[in-house]
Each structure stands twice: as structure tokens, then as C-alpha cells.
Design a protein around this motif. Structure first.
Motif, PDB file in Angstrom:
ATOM      1  N   LEU A  84       0.824  -1.206   0.000  1.00  0.00           N
ATOM      2  CA  LEU A  84       0.000   0.000   0.000  1.00  0.00           C
ATOM      3  C   LEU A  84       0.862   1.263   0.000  1.00  0.00           C
ATOM      4  CD1 LEU A  84      -2.891   0.938  -0.061  1.00  0.00           C
ATOM      5  CD2 LEU A  84      -2.912   0.933   2.444  1.00  0.00           C
ATOM      6  N   LYS A  85       1.934   1.249   0.779  1.00  0.00           N
ATOM      7  CA  LYS A  85       2.843   2.394   0.776  1.00  0.00           C
ATOM      8  C   LYS A  85       3.479   2.553  -0.599  1.00  0.00           C
ATOM      9  CE  LYS A  85       7.039   4.219   2.947  1.00  0.00           C
ATOM     10  NZ  LYS A  85       8.110   3.990   3.953  1.00  0.00           N
ATOM     11  N   THR A 105       0.774   4.014  -3.007  1.00  0.00           N
ATOM     12  CA  THR A 105       0.400   5.405  -2.720  1.00  0.00           C
ATOM     13  C   THR A 105       1.522   6.376  -3.076  1.00  0.00           C
ATOM     14  OG1 THR A 105       1.035   5.081  -0.390  1.00  0.00           O
ATOM     15  CG2 THR A 105      -1.311   4.883  -0.942  1.00  0.00           C
ATOM     16  N   THR A 109       4.679   7.766   7.852  1.00  0.00           N
ATOM     17  CA  THR A 109       3.541   7.296   7.070  1.00  0.00           C
ATOM     18  C   THR A 109       2.258   7.541   7.855  1.00  0.00           C
ATOM     19  OG1 THR A 109       3.787   5.054   7.975  1.00  0.00           O
ATOM     20  CG2 THR A 109       4.836   5.505   5.848  1.00  0.00           C
ATOM     21  N   ASP A 161      -0.841   5.700   9.104  1.00  0.00           N
ATOM     22  CA  ASP A 161      -1.227   4.304   9.317  1.00  0.00           C
ATOM     23  C   ASP A 161      -2.671   4.209   9.798  1.00  0.00           C
ATOM     24  OD1 ASP A 161       1.436   3.910   8.755  1.00  0.00           O
ATOM     25  OD2 ASP A 161       2.017   3.620  10.843  1.00  0.00           O
ATOM     26  N   TYR A 178      -2.092  -0.846   8.099  1.00  0.00           N
ATOM     27  CA  TYR A 178      -1.745  -0.500   6.729  1.00  0.00           C
ATOM     28  C   TYR A 178      -1.037   0.851   6.716  1.00  0.00           C
ATOM     29  CZ  TYR A 178      -5.063  -4.198   5.592  1.00  0.00           C
ATOM     30  OH  TYR A 178      -5.709  -5.408   5.513  1.00  0.00           O
ATOM     31  N   GLN A 179       0.050   0.920   5.946  1.00  0.00           N
ATOM     32  CA  GLN A 179       0.823   2.148   5.829  1.00  0.00           C
ATOM     33  C   GLN A 179       0.519   2.842   4.497  1.00  0.00           C
ATOM     34  OE1 GLN A 179       4.909   0.761   6.196  1.00  0.00           O
ATOM     35  NE2 GLN A 179       4.977   1.393   8.331  1.00  0.00           N
ATOM     36  N   THR A 180       0.312   4.148   4.550  1.00  0.00           N
ATOM     37  CA  THR A 180       0.123   4.925   3.323  1.00  0.00           C
ATOM     38  C   THR A 180       1.016   6.149   3.377  1.00  0.00           C
ATOM     39  OG1 THR A 180      -1.678   6.293   4.218  1.00  0.00           O
ATOM     40  CG2 THR A 180      -2.287   4.205   3.166  1.00  0.00           C
ATOM     41  N   ALA A 218      -1.447  10.474   0.059  1.00  0.00           N
ATOM     42  CA  ALA A 218      -2.750   9.846  -0.162  1.00  0.00           C
ATOM     43  C   ALA A 218      -3.829  10.546   0.656  1.00  0.00           C
ATOM     44  CB  ALA A 218      -2.679   8.364   0.184  1.00  0.00           C
TER      45      ALA A 218
END
Length: 552
Positions: free
Chosen positions: A287-288, A291, A505, A507, A515-517, A521
Motif C-alpha cells: 500500500l505504501k 500510494t 507514514t 497508518d 496499513y501504511q500509506t 494519499a
């Protein structure tokens, strides 16, 4: 002295180019700011690519690859190649056509007309300038670090490894004007040109050819510098690959056979000495990773790129940049990322000060593996990439201030063409001084600072996209988009400890899984929701505005 002489000659050539372009400068503000819309396909490609390939792309990508590995290329370079060209084609051509038709010189002029609001300029001006300043800092900090790094220390070979020996310093061995502060420039520079002085020289050179040459001088300088850093970037790659590859293959083949081995064979040998985690993306979540792909959309909102688009002679001038830009990105990014990864191998000893400052990994590798003569030329190539973006940004800020503040609110008929150009030049000087002063503070990682800067522009991308393609965009929707974008950017930037946390990030947890973004984003999501919801709840644009930008 070899490196210094080569750098000095290169900078002198740039100054000469700027002074020569001044002889062709017409006495109009349109020529100074937009080169009278006379830029053809090749020069447009060179100037656009030179503007987008900054210290972030060379110095920053190498330093980040040293820290994170080859995943850096996948996160930004591969996606940038596609997204940048899409923005040129889908956004750039449209804005160019409206710019020529309605005589726009800046983004703010376009947005004022598109959303029928004069005050949108008052909101956008400080935000655009505020986001460009850290972009400028990237180049100023990197240029000083590069020159300082390549002019310090010496290198020897011990036990099959490249080891750097830094000289020691004795009190009184440097001129008195360098001996000030707690440590003094001399101690901090380790025998090289002090970073503040190097940055000052680069700022001065860029300022002079922008001051005298305007957009035409900037476009020519960008074209020249783009050719320089692309050619020398490829040379850098092969020289470093050959040196490290020979070291890697010597125990197996002997030194003579190792030197004559093919480059591909040498690259494979180097990779075997790189830590496994630097060759994979296992430490970066999916996901990181995905993004990150929102970051390249920033080009759609770069005010300096908007200005370059407007210089095009015709819509056909965009064809070459759209096709060639992804190829050029690959040519520049692949060598830089690989050099950064190779610096983590056990074939070279990286001193602790270099490990602590990724911004100087590239000049360190160039200096210590290329030799004085070639190292000087390669350093000129790195500086070319840095300066090819600084000039456009300086000119852009001067144009925005003059057109959107002084002339707009002072009255178009109040100032002569010569006065408009003079005001633009004076504001450029002021911006250069402020940027240089800020660069003297504690440096951040160039890549990290660049990502934050680009994230801010990416958060504003929904606005330019909607302005070009969504008829329902309203004035209040535009305001909501801008406020949501900059509000979320400021909040998250503070949360990252002002970019000190390079791995920050956003999270969130779902079903016990985290989940890390990337922060971008959250910024883009905020700006899109604010813009769409407010636009749908407020009065649509009038028919006159729609017929102006969306004729049937």
C-alpha cells in the motif's frame, strides 16, 4: 584544483550563455517571461525535462537508494515516466491553448478566470510560493554539498576495498575569513570548498543568467545542462560500474581479466556484494508502494512547468516531450539509483559522516571512483541537473509576484514593459537571498524534503484536473480544495517533525492489520472530497464561464 577548475569553467560557460541570450532579449515582459511563445519541440523537451529532473532526481535518488534500496526506482521513477507524459498531454496542451487564447502568463490568472474569483489568487499565491521555496532549498543545499564533497579528502585502496582518508586540520592553516563560528567553515568542510560558499556561488550564477536572459536564456541553459547531465550521468554509471566491478571480480579472475570483463558481467558481480534487503522491496508495504504513485501527479500543478508549457510555439511542440520524457527519466534514474545501491556493498568503505548525510553519497562516489579529471566533469553534470531546475523556479516566482500581485492590483496600464521586467528581476533577487539564507540551517534529506514538496503540489492536482475537465467545478469548491490540501499538508508535515522523520507514514488499522500509506494519499483524498462535495452544494458556474472554457 582540477575539480575546481572544471567547475569554474562550466559555470563561466553558463554565464556566457545567459549574457548572450540577453542580446536577443526583446524589451517586452512577454519575451522575458515566456520567450514570446517561440520555443520549438526540441527546446521544449530539453527545458521541461531539465526543469523536472532536479537535485531530487540525481542527488536525492542516489541518497535514498543508499538508505532504502532499488525500491526507490519502482516507487517514483517508473510511475513518473508515465504520469508526467500523461500530464503534458492531458493538462499541458489544454492550458497552452487557453494561455495563448486568453494571454495567460501564470496559473493564478487561469484560475481567476476559470472559477470567476479574484481572491483565489490571494489564496494561491502564498501557497504556491511556499511550496516552491523548499523545492529551491533542495537544489541550493545539494549544490553546496556536491561541491564541498568532491573537493575534500583523498582516497586509497587497502585490502581490496576503497577507503577514504580525510585530512586533519590545524589551527591557523586556513584564511581568517573562514575561521568563524563554533567550528568554523574550514573544519566543517574537511579541506573542501565550504558548503555555504559553494551554494552562494551557484545561486549567484543562476541568478545572473536568469536576471539577464529571462525565459529564453533559461530555456537555452536548461537545454545545454540537460544534455550535459544526461551524457555525463551515463559516463558516471559506466566508470563506477567498471571500478567496482573490477574490484568484485579480481579475486575470481585476476585484475587484468576483471578489467576486461563486460560491463554486464561486472554489474552482476557488484550485485552479489550488495545486502539482500537493498535489492528487494520487502521492507516497503504494497500500500505504501502504490500510494507513492500519487507523488508524480505534482507536475500538473508546478507553476514553473505551467510557464514552460506556455512558451511552446504550437501544440505540435508537445509531441516530442510526451514521447521522449519517459525514456529520458529512465536514462537518468537507473544509473543514480544503482550507484546508491552499490554504495551499500562491501566493495567500498563509506565513512560514518557520509552514511549520516545521504545527500552527498553521489558526489562521494563520483569523486572517489572517477579520478580528479573525470570527477570534475561528472560533478559539472550533477550541478547541471541541479541548476536546470533552480533557474525555472526563480523565474516563475518572479513572474507570479509581478503579474499576480503588483500588476494585477496596481493596474495593468500603470507600469511600462520595462518596469514590469525590472520588478520581476528584483523579486527574483529577493527570493534567491531568502532561499540561500534558509539553506544555511540544518539540512534535511534531499529526497525526503522533495517528497513533501511534491506531495503538496499533488494535493492541488485535483483542482487543475477539475478546472480543465469538470464543468461543475465552482468557486467555493476550488477554495475548499485548496484549503483542504494545504491544511492537511501542514498538519502531516508537523506530525513528521518537519520532515525529520524520513519514514513517516499515515497508518490505519482494519481487522487487526495495520496499513501504511504515504501522507500524499491523505492529502489528495481530503482535497478531492472537499472540492466535489462543496462544488455540488453550491451554485454552478454561469453560462458565460462554461462557454469560455467548454464550447459546444
Amino acid at each position: 584544483m582540477t575539480q575546481l577548475i572544471i567547475i569554474a569553467v562550466y559555470l563561466s560557460l553558463l554565464l556566457g550563455l545567459g549574457l548572450f541570450s540577453n542580446r536577443l532579449l526583446k524589451s517586452t515582459s512577454s519575451d522575458y517571461m515566456l520567450a514570446s511563445h517561440s520555443i520549438g519541440p526540441f527546446l521544449l523537451l530539453m527545458s521541461i525535462f531539465g526543469t523536472t529532473m532536479t537535485a531530487f532526481a540525481l542527488v536525492g535518488s542516489t541518497g535514498e537508494a543508499f538508505k532504502e534500496g532499488v525500491v526507490v526506482y519502482g516507487m517514483l521513477a517508473s510511475s513518473s515516466g508515465i504520469i508526467h507524459s500523461l500530464c503534458f498531454f492531458l493538462i499541458g496542451v489544454k492550458l497552452w491553448s487557453w494561455g495563448r487564447k486568453y494571454h495567460y502568463r501564470t496559473q493564478i490568472q487561469f484560475f481567476r478566470d476559470r472559477v470567476q474569483s479574484d481572491k483565489i489568487g490571494l489564496l494561491l499565491f502564498p501557497i504556491l510560493v511556499g511550496l516552491i521555496v523548499p523545492y529551491l532549498l533542495i537544489g541550493v543545499m545539494a549544490s553546496g554539498g556536491v561541491i564541498n564533497s568532491v573537493t575534500q579528502g583523498r582516497v586509497v585502496k587497502e585490502d581490496g576495498r576503497v577507503v577514504v582518508k580525510n585530512p586533519t586540520f590545524e589551527e591557523g592553516t586556513f584564511p581568517a575569513w573562514l575561521e568563524h563560528g563554533e567550528k568554523g567553515f574550514a573544519d566543517g568542510s574537511k579541506g573542501g570548498v565550504p558548503r555555504p560558499i559553494a551554494s552562494l556561488v551557484i545561486c549567484g550564477v543562476v541568478l545572473l543568467y536568469v536576471f539577464f536572459g529571462g525565459m529564453r536564456g533559461t530555456a537555452w541553459a536548461n537545454a545545454f545542462q540537460t544534455v550535459v547531465f544526461m551524457i555525463l550521468g551515463v559516463v558516471t554509471f559506466f566508470v563506477i560500474a567498471t571500478k567496482l566491478g573490477t574490484t568484485a571480480l579480481t579475486p575470481e579472475l585476476g585484475e587484468e581479466a576483471a578489467q576486461s570483463a563486460g560491463v554486464w558481467h561486472q554489474i552482476q558481480a557488484i550485485s552479489e556484494h550488495v545486502p539482500e534487503e537493498k535489492l528487494t522491496r520487502t521492507h516497503v508495504s504494497k500500500l505504501k508502494f502504490f500510494t507513492y504513485m500519487l507523488v508524480p501527479f505534482s507536475v500538473g500543478m508546478f507553476p514553473h512547468l505551467f510557464q514552460h508549457w506556455l512558451t511552446a510555439k504550437s501544440a505540435n511542440s508537445f509531441k516530442l516531450p510526451v514521447i521522449a520524457h519517459p525514456i529520458f527519466i529512465m536514462i537518468v534514474w537507473v544509473p543514480c539509483v544503482l550507484v546508491g545501491v552499490w554504495a551499500t556493498s562491501d566493495l567500498i568503505s563509506i565513512p560514518p559522516p557520509i552514511k549520516a548525510n545521504p545527500n552527498i553519497v553521489l558526489p562521494f562516489m563520483v569523486k572517489n571512483l572517477a579520478g580528479p579529471l573525470l570527477g570534475g566533469f561528472l560533478t559539472a553534470g550533477i550541478l547541471a541537473a541541479i541548476m536546470s531546475s533552480l533557474d525555472s523556479q526563480f523565474l516563475c516566482i518572479g513572474t507570479i509576484f509581478t503579474e499576480d500581485v503588483v500588476v494585477h492590483y496596481g493596474g495593468k496600464g500603470r507600469f511600462s514593459e520595462k518596469q514590469v521586467v525590472t520588478m520581476a528581476r528584483l523579486f527574483i533577487v529577493a527570493v534567491v537571498i531568502i532561499t540561500y539564507a534558509l539553506s544555511l540551517y540544518e539540512p534535511r534529506r534531499v529526497f525526503t524534503l522533495g517528497v513533501w514538496c511534491f506531495s503538496g503540489f499533488s494535493a492541488l492536482f485535483p483542482l487543475i484536473c477539475a478546472a480543465v475537465y469538470w464543468r461543475r467545478l465552482t468557486k467555493w469548491g476550488a477554495y475548499a480544495c485548496v484549503l483542504a490540501a494545504i491544511g492537511s499538508w501542514i498538519y502531516l508535515f508537523v506530525q513528521s517533525d518537519f520532515a525529520r522523520n524520513a519514514r513517516y507514514t499515515v497508518d490505519f488499522t482494519i481487522g487487526g492489520a495495520t496499513y501504511q500509506t504515504m501522507p500524499v494519499a491523505s492529502m489528495v483524498l481530503s482535497s478531492v472530497l472537499a472540492m466535489v462535495i462543496v462544488s455540488l452544494l453550491t451554485r454552478p458556474p454561469d453560462d458565460a464561464t462554461l462557454s469560455r472554457f467548454f464550447p459546444d
